[in-house]
Motif scaffolding. Structure first.
Motif, PDB file in Angstrom:
ATOM      1  N   PHE A 214      34.076  37.577  31.194  1.00  0.00           N
ATOM      2  CA  PHE A 214      33.185  37.334  32.801  1.00  0.00           C
ATOM      3  C   PHE A 214      33.764  36.449  33.411  1.00  0.00           C
ATOM      4  N   SER A 215      32.895  36.409  34.418  1.00  0.00           N
ATOM      5  CA  SER A 215      33.219  35.436  35.538  1.00  0.00           C
ATOM      6  C   SER A 215      31.683  35.126  36.128  1.00  0.00           C
ATOM      7  N   ASP A 216      31.982  34.050  37.028  1.00  0.00           N
ATOM      8  CA  ASP A 216      31.020  33.134  37.244  1.00  0.00           C
ATOM      9  C   ASP A 216      31.182  33.637  38.990  1.00  0.00           C
ATOM     10  N   GLY A 217      32.160  33.845  39.323  1.00  0.00           N
ATOM     11  CA  GLY A 217      33.383  33.683  40.777  1.00  0.00           C
ATOM     12  C   GLY A 217      34.412  32.790  40.943  1.00  0.00           C
ATOM     13  N   VAL A 235      39.832  30.520  39.598  1.00  0.00           N
ATOM     14  CA  VAL A 235      40.262  31.726  39.553  1.00  0.00           C
ATOM     15  C   VAL A 235      39.545  32.052  39.415  1.00  0.00           C
ATOM     16  N   GLY A 236      38.434  33.525  40.395  1.00  0.00           N
ATOM     17  CA  GLY A 236      37.356  34.165  39.671  1.00  0.00           C
ATOM     18  C   GLY A 236      37.439  35.292  40.765  1.00  0.00           C
ATOM     19  N   GLY A 237      36.366  36.059  40.380  1.00  0.00           N
ATOM     20  CA  GLY A 237      36.159  37.354  41.518  1.00  0.00           C
ATOM     21  C   GLY A 237      34.861  38.236  40.656  1.00  0.00           C
ATOM     22  N   MET A 238      35.314  39.990  41.107  1.00  0.00           N
ATOM     23  CA  MET A 238      35.138  40.955  40.367  1.00  0.00           C
ATOM     24  C   MET A 238      36.681  41.221  39.262  1.00  0.00           C
ATOM     25  N   LEU A 239      36.034  41.692  37.646  1.00  0.00           N
ATOM     26  CA  LEU A 239      37.044  42.127  36.591  1.00  0.00           C
ATOM     27  C   LEU A 239      36.834  43.538  36.567  1.00  0.00           C
ATOM     28  N   ARG A 240      38.367  44.003  36.478  1.00  0.00           N
ATOM     29  CA  ARG A 240      38.129  44.887  35.551  1.00  0.00           C
ATOM     30  C   ARG A 240      39.338  44.892  34.580  1.00  0.00           C
ATOM     31  N   LEU A 246      44.261  42.634  32.361  1.00  0.00           N
ATOM     32  CA  LEU A 246      43.534  42.401  33.134  1.00  0.00           C
ATOM     33  C   LEU A 246      42.793  41.972  34.794  1.00  0.00           C
ATOM     34  N   TYR A 247      42.729  42.610  35.835  1.00  0.00           N
ATOM     35  CA  TYR A 247      42.610  43.054  37.214  1.00  0.00           C
ATOM     36  C   TYR A 247      41.823  42.000  37.256  1.00  0.00           C
ATOM     37  N   VAL A 248      41.827  41.463  38.412  1.00  0.00           N
ATOM     38  CA  VAL A 248      40.820  40.308  39.242  1.00  0.00           C
ATOM     39  C   VAL A 248      40.823  39.943  40.340  1.00  0.00           C
ATOM     40  N   LEU A 249      40.220  40.166  42.064  1.00  0.00           N
ATOM     41  CA  LEU A 249      40.247  40.887  42.869  1.00  0.00           C
ATOM     42  C   LEU A 249      39.612  39.099  42.976  1.00  0.00           C
ATOM     43  N   SER A 250      40.064  38.143  43.456  1.00  0.00           N
ATOM     44  CA  SER A 250      39.508  36.766  43.665  1.00  0.00           C
ATOM     45  C   SER A 250      39.321  36.745  45.253  1.00  0.00           C
ATOM     46  N   TRP A 251      37.644  36.850  45.371  1.00  0.00           N
ATOM     47  CA  TRP A 251      37.160  36.590  46.399  1.00  0.00           C
ATOM     48  C   TRP A 251      37.626  35.992  47.055  1.00  0.00           C
ATOM     49  N   ARG A 252      38.108  34.155  46.326  1.00  0.00           N
ATOM     50  CA  ARG A 252      38.012  33.292  47.331  1.00  0.00           C
ATOM     51  C   ARG A 252      39.570  33.190  47.672  1.00  0.00           C
ATOM     52  N   ASP A 253      40.931  33.297  47.352  1.00  0.00           N
ATOM     53  CA  ASP A 253      41.858  33.137  47.289  1.00  0.00           C
ATOM     54  C   ASP A 253      42.307  34.900  48.383  1.00  0.00           C
ATOM     55  N   ALA A 255      42.814  38.186  46.849  1.00  0.00           N
ATOM     56  CA  ALA A 255      43.911  38.401  46.439  1.00  0.00           C
ATOM     57  C   ALA A 255      43.665  39.266  45.670  1.00  0.00           C
ATOM     58  N   LEU A 256      44.161  40.541  44.678  1.00  0.00           N
ATOM     59  CA  LEU A 256      44.061  40.680  43.377  1.00  0.00           C
ATOM     60  C   LEU A 256      45.092  40.975  42.335  1.00  0.00           C
ATOM     61  N   PHE A 257      44.730  40.031  41.903  1.00  0.00           N
ATOM     62  CA  PHE A 257      46.033  39.669  40.749  1.00  0.00           C
ATOM     63  C   PHE A 257      45.579  39.953  39.350  1.00  0.00           C
ATOM     64  N   ARG A 258      46.459  41.185  38.539  1.00  0.00           N
ATOM     65  CA  ARG A 258      46.760  41.384  37.333  1.00  0.00           C
ATOM     66  C   ARG A 258      47.611  40.782  36.639  1.00  0.00           C
ATOM     67  N   MET A 259      46.681  40.836  34.273  1.00  0.00           N
ATOM     68  CA  MET A 259      46.656  39.417  34.034  1.00  0.00           C
ATOM     69  C   MET A 259      47.360  40.516  32.702  1.00  0.00           C
ATOM     70  N   SER A 260      48.711  40.734  32.398  1.00  0.00           N
ATOM     71  CA  SER A 260      49.608  41.006  31.206  1.00  0.00           C
ATOM     72  C   SER A 260      49.173  40.137  30.383  1.00  0.00           C
ATOM     73  N   GLY A 261      49.364  40.823  28.506  1.00  0.00           N
ATOM     74  CA  GLY A 261      49.056  40.041  27.490  1.00  0.00           C
ATOM     75  C   GLY A 261      48.745  39.284  27.401  1.00  0.00           C
TER      76      GLY A 261
END
Length: 508
Positions: A214-217, A235-240, A246-253, A255-261
């Motif tokens: 979960f993220s608090d933004g 780094v926080g935002g919407m998660l999938r 784990l994919y993170v749409l960082s509202w502040r940055d 940018a969309l990130f993908r975290m593997s492993g």
């Protein structure tokens, strides 16, 4: 007057938040965790919602359309009216627009039902769609919809639902600082109570590893049983969560990130444990610091354009803060330049391995996974899977040479984070293959090499393509060129977007 002071106070708060921003450096990994920046969303108007379909396609909801990150275009020719949410139901897309829920069949939207709710969120699984929102009477409700059956109210709540996720037939949803789990036909049970949070705007479930993120933004957290850890600060935002990533749409940055492993690393010891921060190492800390300052300066530049023309106080505050950030960025880049003159020319990351500093003439050989390389000046290189490249002496000299022996390579020259800001002294970048040698000052391009053949697509800028015989042509943005060793270069033609997208999917 009170309102003005409050406004400046809020602005000062924004600056304070930025001062502790810890941007995720692209590709930084820890304990086998790989973080990749998949999309810069700053040009999409500050999007808030996205989703990933089972094959991995990313769709982002904008103010009036849906952006397909893989294809690089919008789904609809006409703007959507008041779009509110989107999510994949199996392989089909559902979205809210104009107070109604739609599903996309064969590229065409089809209305499912009216949704006259405020603060709407939903999550589908192909058979059911759970919808949360506030009715006209002001009641926060949770509904269940099934196509061909209709909808019904399941729960009345004391506050609106902020986020939802489905996993193995169970619905997880957040209300204020509480996370609930619900199985259809049963009662909602409290999953976690987190009194330190006012609300939880996003959750994602990795059902493979039994983890809830979960993220608090602002930050990302993980919960499993009675264990709770901070995954990433700043780094926080919407998660999938899809296929364990784990994919993170960082509202502040922006940018969309993908975290593997990530899940595997967090649970490797049998219980949740915090990850080691690779940025603590001396050389890597400089690269992480440079990434952080770039992100902060880009955010400040975007913020500068939103200040009212007559708000001199806010503009002065921003100017002073930006000046300090520029000074710190210049200090870090100067330290990186000194390091590059005698040691590390860049940092290699990705591929499931720990990030490491590399020197001159480093050979990069990949198999099933691609890797990335961030040079000391901020220029970026990505080497695709089953590829081999050699990085020459890319220190603080007039030329940086790269050799691609086989496979795919993506390159982009560094640009200052703020327009007009001075950066490292401009230099020439040279990428050599058996068939072509490409040279440019600030291009962004993708190169493919196989034996005596090579292809290049120039995405931005221009590059000079020369053969071993000395013949050359200029390839500009949007063009592609194919060549064979020993033959004269042909004429550049329009780049095939589909081909470039396939290359990009492999590289990233």
């Amino acid at each position: 007057m009170i309102g003005e002071r409050e406004g400046h106070g809020v602005f000062a708060c924004v600056l304070l938040t930025l001062s502790v921003l810890l941007a995720t450096p692209v590709g930084v990994s820890a304990a086998g965790v790989e973080v990749r920046k998949m999309l810069d969303t700053s040009s999409l108007g500050d999007p808030f919602v996205f989703d990933v379909d089972p094959p991995g396609a990313v769709l982002v909801l904008t103010r009036d359309n849906i952006y397909d990150a893989g294809a690089g275009n919008f789904l609809f020719g006409e703007p959507l009216k008041n779009p509110g949410w989107l999510a994949f139901a199996g392989g089909k897309l559902q979205f809210l627009s104009n107070d109604a829920l739609f599903i996309v069949d064969g590229g065409t939207p089809r209305k499912l039902l009216d949704v006259p709710l405020k603060s709407r969120v939903f999550v589908p699984d192909g058979q059911r769609t759970f919808i949360g929102g506030i009715t006209a009477a002001g009641k926060p409700l949770l509904f269940l919809y099934k196509e061909g059956v209709g909808h019904k109210a399941l729960l009345e709540l004391d506050a609106p639902i902020d986020a939802m996720a489905l996993a193995r037939g169970k619905l997880f949803f957040t209300v204020g600082p509480r996370i609930y789990v619900l199985r259809e036909g049963g009662p909602a049970k409290l999953f976690a109570h987190l009194p330190g949070f006012s609300h939880i705007p996003s959750i994602a479930v990795d059902d493979r590893n039994g983890l809830l993120y979960f993220s608090d933004g602002d930050n990302i957290y993980a919960v499993r049983g009675g264990d709770f850890v901070v995954v990433r600060r700043g780094v926080g935002g919407m998660l999938r969560c899809r296929e364990g990533d784990l994919y993170v749409l960082s509202w502040r940055d922006h940018a969309l990130f993908r975290m593997s492993g990530l899940s595997e690393a967090l649970t490797a010891s049998g219980t949740l444990v915090p990850l080691e921060d690779p940025c603590k190492r001396p050389v890597l800390s400089l690269y992480c610091g440079a990434e952080q300052r770039r992100a902060v300066l880009k955010t400040l530049a975007a913020l500068e354009g939103s200040i009212a023309p007559g708000d001199a106080v806010a503009r002065d505050e921003l100017g002073a803060y930006m000046a300090g950030q520029k000074k710190e960025y210049e200090r870090i880049t100067a330290a990186l330049e000194r390091e590059a003159a005698v040691g590390a020319k860049g940092v290699l990351w990705g591929g499931g391995a720990e990030p490491k500093a590399v020197g001159a003439n480093a050979a990069i050989v990949t198999e099933g996974k691609g890797v990335g390389l961030t040079l000391w000046d901020g220029s970026g290189i990505r080497v695709g899977p089953d590829s081999k490249a050699v990085v020459g002496d890319c220190g603080p000299s007039r030329e940086c040479s790269l050799a691609l022996e086989k496979g795919l390579l993506y390159f982009h020259a560094n640009k200052p984070p703020v327009e007009g800001m001075e950066g490292p002294v401009p230099r020439e970048f040279v990428i050599a293959t058996d068939a072509l040698t490409l040279s440019s000052g600030s291009a962004r391009l993708a190169v493919f090499a196989s034996g005596d053949q090579a292809s290049v697509v120039v995405i931005e800028g221009r590059a000079k393509a020369a053969t071993s015989g000395g013949e050359s042509v200029v390839v500009v943005s949007g063009e592609t060129l194919e060549a064979r060793r020993g033959e004269r270069p042909g004429v550049p033609g329009p780049a095939e977007l589909g081909r470039l997208n396939r290359w990009w999917e492999e590289i990233r």
